[in-house]
Structure formats: C-alpha cells, structure tokens
Write a protein that holds these residues in place. Structure first.
Motif, PDB file in Angstrom:
ATOM      1  N   ARG A 114       0.846  -1.204   0.000  1.00  0.00           N
ATOM      2  CA  ARG A 114       0.000   0.000   0.000  1.00  0.00           C
ATOM      3  C   ARG A 114       0.879   1.251   0.000  1.00  0.00           C
ATOM      4  O   ARG A 114       0.759   2.121  -0.843  1.00  0.00           O
ATOM      5  CB  ARG A 114      -0.876  -0.053   1.250  1.00  0.00           C
ATOM      6  N   GLY A 157       3.171   1.476  -3.143  1.00  0.00           N
ATOM      7  CA  GLY A 157       2.486   1.498  -4.437  1.00  0.00           C
ATOM      8  C   GLY A 157       2.873   0.339  -5.339  1.00  0.00           C
ATOM      9  O   GLY A 157       2.988   0.501  -6.553  1.00  0.00           O
ATOM     10  N   ARG A 158       3.104  -0.846  -4.736  1.00  0.00           N
ATOM     11  CA  ARG A 158       3.457  -2.026  -5.540  1.00  0.00           C
ATOM     12  C   ARG A 158       2.273  -2.987  -5.614  1.00  0.00           C
ATOM     13  O   ARG A 158       1.547  -3.133  -4.624  1.00  0.00           O
ATOM     14  CB  ARG A 158       4.592  -2.808  -4.861  1.00  0.00           C
ATOM     15  N   PRO A 159       2.106  -3.677  -6.755  1.00  0.00           N
ATOM     16  CA  PRO A 159       1.074  -4.715  -6.782  1.00  0.00           C
ATOM     17  C   PRO A 159       1.517  -5.905  -5.930  1.00  0.00           C
ATOM     18  O   PRO A 159       2.703  -6.253  -5.911  1.00  0.00           O
ATOM     19  CB  PRO A 159       0.989  -5.100  -8.263  1.00  0.00           C
ATOM     20  N   ALA A 217      -5.108  -1.286  -0.994  1.00  0.00           N
ATOM     21  CA  ALA A 217      -3.892  -1.865  -1.572  1.00  0.00           C
ATOM     22  C   ALA A 217      -4.261  -2.550  -2.886  1.00  0.00           C
ATOM     23  O   ALA A 217      -5.401  -2.978  -3.077  1.00  0.00           O
ATOM     24  CB  ALA A 217      -3.274  -2.866  -0.594  1.00  0.00           C
ATOM     25  N   ASP A 218      -3.279  -2.656  -3.785  1.00  0.00           N
ATOM     26  CA  ASP A 218      -3.490  -3.326  -5.076  1.00  0.00           C
ATOM     27  C   ASP A 218      -3.160  -4.805  -4.868  1.00  0.00           C
ATOM     28  O   ASP A 218      -2.025  -5.222  -5.060  1.00  0.00           O
ATOM     29  CB  ASP A 218      -2.558  -2.650  -6.101  1.00  0.00           C
ATOM     30  N   ASP A 269      -4.127  -9.024  -5.209  1.00  0.00           N
ATOM     31  CA  ASP A 269      -4.868 -10.168  -5.751  1.00  0.00           C
ATOM     32  C   ASP A 269      -4.514 -11.376  -4.900  1.00  0.00           C
ATOM     33  O   ASP A 269      -3.556 -11.344  -4.118  1.00  0.00           O
ATOM     34  CB  ASP A 269      -4.467 -10.418  -7.210  1.00  0.00           C
ATOM     35  N   ARG A 326       1.391  -9.593 -14.929  1.00  0.00           N
ATOM     36  CA  ARG A 326       2.064  -8.336 -14.518  1.00  0.00           C
ATOM     37  C   ARG A 326       3.198  -8.030 -15.491  1.00  0.00           C
ATOM     38  O   ARG A 326       3.424  -6.903 -15.862  1.00  0.00           O
ATOM     39  CB  ARG A 326       2.662  -8.442 -13.098  1.00  0.00           C
TER      40      ARG A 326
END
Ligand code: NAP
Length: 262
Positions: free
Chosen positions: A91, A94-96, A234-235, A237, A252
C-alpha cells in the motif's frame, strides 16, 4: 525483453515451488526472502536473502532500493505479522501484491475436530484428564501447553524447540513433511496418541495426519488461522497455489512490457 523484479516472501512450500518455476525464466528477476528461522533451509535455484526487513518501513525501503516491480507474499498461513506487513508495504510503496493463500482444511464426515482460536485455547481444550497428545504446531508456540502439565506430549517439529518452552512430560521428534498416511498411522499408534493438536495450515504435505486421526478415533484440536489482513486501499490479488502465482506474474510482466513499449 523486460525482466520483472519480484520479491517473494517465502516460508510456505508454495514459495519454493514458485522459485523452481521462475528459475531460468528471463521474464523475471526474482528474489526469495526467508525469515531465517530454519537452521538448514533448502536453498532455492533463484537469488535469495535471509532475515527480517526491520518492519514495514524496512520492507518499503528494500523494495524501493531494489526497484521491485511486484511483491508476492507466500509465507505460511500462520505468519500473520509478515502477511500484514506485506499488505501495508505494498500500500505505502504502491506495488502490486499477490497473496498466496492455501485453502484451509475443512472437516470431513467422521472427523472429530474441536476448533479453537489460539494455542492457549487448544491447551484448555485438551481437558483436565491426563491424555497422550501429539503436538504438530512447530517449535515456537509450545509455551501455552506448560499450563496443561497433566498431559504427556509427543512434539514433532522441524527445528528442536527451546528447553524453556517445553511442558514437563515431552518427547521430541524431529521430522520434516511430507508424511504419508502409513507414517502418520504408525506414529499415532506407537505413541498411543489420544489427541492431536495442529494448526489449520491446509495443503497436502501434512494432511495425512487428519485421515489417520479420523481412522483411529483420535480427537483433533484444530487451531484456526490468524485474521486475514485488511486489504483496503492496496493493489492486492489472491492465488491459492504456485501455478496461480506464476499466472499472475506473467500477467504483470505482459502489462509492464506493454506500458514500457518493450
Ligand atoms: P511472523 O510472526 O509473521 O513474522 C515475524 C517477523 O519475521 C516479520 O515481521 C519479519 O521481520 C520476519 N519475517 C517473516 N517472514 C519473513 C520472510 N519471508 N522474509 C523476511 N523476513 C520475514 O512470522 P513467523 O510466524 O515468526 O514465521 C517466520 C517464518 O517461518 C515465516 O517466513 C513463515 O512463513 C515461516 N513459517 C511459519 C510457520 C508458523 O506456523 N508461524 C510455519 C511454517 C513456516 P521484520 O518485521 O523485521 O521484517
């Protein structure tokens, strides 16, 4: 070709499997991170690092210094702190993030499970009457069983537990899974085990003990997983296995290649 820089937080078998799948794949530049709890970890065929990051700040800094493009959290389901840190660092940085979440075990017909929230509750659930108990909960969560000294314990773990953490009547077995149904049946019979305490780790590698316990009428005290981290903002999955994690990384990689026109 773009090489996606990936940090994998390891600890679960799926992390090792993902490492094997990524080895030699030029689309990825992975680093597998270990906490450093195991004295002789099986080393992966990809670059690795060992030791904590120094909290969320340290993890954000590590990802920034190493220009990390994506984070995969493949820690054990009971590594609650690291899982929370991964979400918070993704978060803030800023990383997936991909959370690898192995499905929990669910009771089948005939299973005699007592489901409890934590180790202290597990120790209480064994009751007052002295019993022969098999603990398969690792080496670091044994202390609560010192409060239930009426039982005799067989403790199976990969690493040897510290002497201070042991309940008074304890016999130690050092072993690393996977275990077969025949192994587990033999262990329960040889130890005259009446109750088994386990974390709900899920997965096939250590599931045979549950079938053996069911067959032999051994009670199972099943410790539930720690609460899942809050994923808001947050990004993130989720995948349930290494194949799913690889598919996520490929997506990605392809997305980043398109963005950078590579
Ligand atoms: P935890 O309580 O969630 O994490 C404690 C601290 O250990 C983290 O804050 C972090 O330190 C460091 N850490 C954990 N995983 C790390 C990793 N992959 N790479 C670098 N640092 C890591 O974890 P735990 O329950 O003590 O478990 C430690 C390790 O053993 C984990 O990797 C976990 O997957 C594995 N494991 C745990 C269990 C279990 O039942 N808990 C079972 C099997 C394997 P910093 O804050 O300094 O970054």
């Amino acid at each position: 070709m773009l090489s996606l820089r990936v940090l994998i937080l390891g600890g679960a078998g799926e992390a090792a499997e993902l490492g094997r799948r990524l080895a030699g794949d030029a689309r990825f530049a992975p680093v597998l991170s270990f906490a450093g709890r195991t004295r002789a970890p099986s080393l992966p065929p990809i670059p690795y690092r060992i030791g904590g990051f120094g909290g969320v700040e340290g993890l954000v800094q590590w990802m920034s210094e190493h220009q990390c493009d994506a984070l995969v959290c493949a820690t054990h389901p009971f590594a609650g702190q690291m899982r929370r840190h991964a979400v918070e660092a993704a978060r803030r940085g800023g990383r997936p993030l991909l959370m690898l979440e192995r499905p929990a075990w669910v009771p089948a017909a005939g299973d005699r499970w007592i489901e409890v929230a934590d180790m202290a509750a597990a120790a209480r659930a064994l009751g007052d009457k002295p019993r022969r108990v098999l603990l398969t909960i690792g080496q670091k969560d044994l202390a609560p069983f010192r409060a239930a000294p009426q039982h005799s314990y067989v403790i199976r773990s990969i690493e040897r537990p510290s002497a201070e953490s042991l309940p008074p009547h304890a016999e130690l077995i050092s072993a690393r899974g996977p275990f077969t149904a025949a192994d587990e049946r033999a262990l329960l019979l040889a130890g005259r085990i009446e109750a088994l305490v386990t974390k709900n780790s899920g997965g096939a590698a250590t599931a045979a003990k549950l079938a053996a316990a069911c067959e032999l009428g051994v009670d199972v005290v099943m410790v539930q997983r720690p609460p899942a981290p809050d994923l808001d903002g947050a990004d993130v999955d989720v995948a349930t296995d290494a194949a799913g994690a690889l598919a996520w990384l490929v997506a990605r990689h392809d997305e980043a290649s398109r963005r950078r026109g590579v």
